[in-house]
Write an enzyme that holds these catalytic residues in place. Sequence first.
Site, mmCIF file in Angstrom:
data_model
loop_
_atom_site.group_PDB
_atom_site.id
_atom_site.type_symbol
_atom_site.label_atom_id
_atom_site.label_comp_id
_atom_site.label_asym_id
_atom_site.label_seq_id
_atom_site.Cartn_x
_atom_site.Cartn_y
_atom_site.Cartn_z
ATOM 1 N N SER A 57 1.550 7.647 -9.635
ATOM 2 C CA SER A 57 0.287 7.632 -9.007
ATOM 3 C C SER A 57 -0.067 9.256 -8.392
ATOM 4 C CB SER A 57 -0.128 6.802 -7.890
ATOM 5 O OG SER A 57 1.297 5.454 -7.353
ATOM 6 N N SER A 108 -2.298 5.961 -4.563
ATOM 7 C CA SER A 108 -3.026 6.906 -5.081
ATOM 8 C C SER A 108 -3.929 5.818 -4.244
ATOM 9 C CB SER A 108 -3.939 7.680 -6.383
ATOM 10 O OG SER A 108 -2.892 8.167 -6.874
ATOM 11 N N ALA A 109 -5.065 5.019 -4.119
ATOM 12 C CA ALA A 109 -5.325 4.405 -3.565
ATOM 13 C C ALA A 109 -5.500 4.240 -2.357
ATOM 14 C CB ALA A 109 -5.056 2.463 -4.267
ATOM 15 N N HIS A 146 -5.403 -2.431 -9.754
ATOM 16 C CA HIS A 146 -5.374 -2.735 -10.914
ATOM 17 C C HIS A 146 -6.367 -3.753 -11.189
ATOM 18 C CE1 HIS A 146 -1.976 -0.055 -10.970
ATOM 19 N NE2 HIS A 146 -0.875 -1.029 -10.519
#
Length: 275
Positions: A57, A108-109, A146
């Site tokens: 990430s 990262s989310a 995803h």
Amino acid sequence: MEISVGHTPDSDDAFMFYGMFTGKVPSPDFKVNHVIEDIEKLNRKATDPQLDVTAVSVHACAYIPGYTILRSGGSFGIGYGPIVTARKQMSIDEIKKCKIAIPGKMTSAFLLLQLMIGKFDYVEMNFSDIPEAVKSGKVDAGLVIHETQLSYEQEGNVKILDVGEWWDKTTNGLPVPLGINVMKTDLGMETIHKFDKYLQASIEYGLENMDDALEYAMQYSRGKPRDLIEKFVKMYVNKVTVNMGDAGEESIRKVFEMAKEKGLVPDFELSIATK
């Protein structure tokens, strides 16, 4: 040169590496041994450098000083990205009080959602378990990544926040920085450049042989239909994936500039392969 390469059991990663791992795109310089792990496992593995090349990430770059970001192979949303789902619509104030399932603290989310709404109560779980945890009421909401970004309605949930859309508006259209590939810095810039070009050639081969590459990627479909996987792959294997360019690099630097201002990541030196 024999090198270890880590990627996730996700259809977009498989699509990118199709040419490389099947030998359709040969290299005179590298013999690749690939390792498949969930993204958060790869993030954690990279903090104690075990793999020569690995998907991580973008957020993880704050904690892996021994790696350099490759210019190819990145997952960037173009106006879209992670979302937050729940069983019912909520106000932003209600969302801030929720217990939200996240797919890992180094994703990262998670960093982007903190930038969007501030710190919040969360529980970590595998990303594929989040939709059911939301639907069953185990958690109030879920941060979805995803292909489950596309299937939440079939799973009986509703979208309550769009993190990718927020980033797009906040940064005046910079791509959403989600995943990248990194290589051990001590291998040297010449080797890094060679592998970067090799990965770029593999991605381009997949795009030029879409049906075959998608068929290969379907082994990581997790039971999702081909049309959904095709839509997902085409979203996250895009022009910025082939080469991040100035816009991709700027988006990575921007997310860390914002995160440092809010104290969400330590101070560190970002290493990105030169053009």
